[in-house]
Design a protein around this motif. Sequence first.
Motif: not given
Length: 168
Positions: A154-164
């Motif tokens: 995933m990309y981002g932060e644990a609270c608001s990640s984007v699955p890749l």
Amino acid sequence: MSKEIINRVANSKLKTFDLEEIYPKGERVSFDISQWLLEGIILRETEFREKAKAHAWSQYQDKYIALYCSTDAIIPGWAYLLLSMHVAPYAKKVTVGNLEELESILFAELLQQIDISEYKDKPVIIKGCAHKPIPQNAYVLLAQKLQPIAKSIMYGEACSSVPLFKKI
């Protein structure tokens, strides 16, 4: 009744990879060779060699150097080689290109050498929002390196990640 607050992220198997943590320390310097060209476009070999020989290269001690030409001059390949040989005894790294290209090369080398075994079969978040100039290419190279071993990326932060990516 007050419930105990549980940090589910800290208790999960989720691993975060922060490229800022491996950011190479040291000053980055760009060196424009057009300053040593006649009218900024013509390289005269004798004068160019004299300027290279007389230049105070020690000022680049432990720095990362990006050699480039800001004009549309046609620079023979030997000119960059000559300058790199003068500065190499002092600099941490010398490249040809701008500072962004220098950062990209630094990260490519770092990511080739880094051990990622701790991320095997784990969900991984590639941390975004860096405060340092992390090149986009570093994120791409990291994702490519993690993909064969990670359970998910995933990309981002644990609270608001984007699955890749998710291993099937």
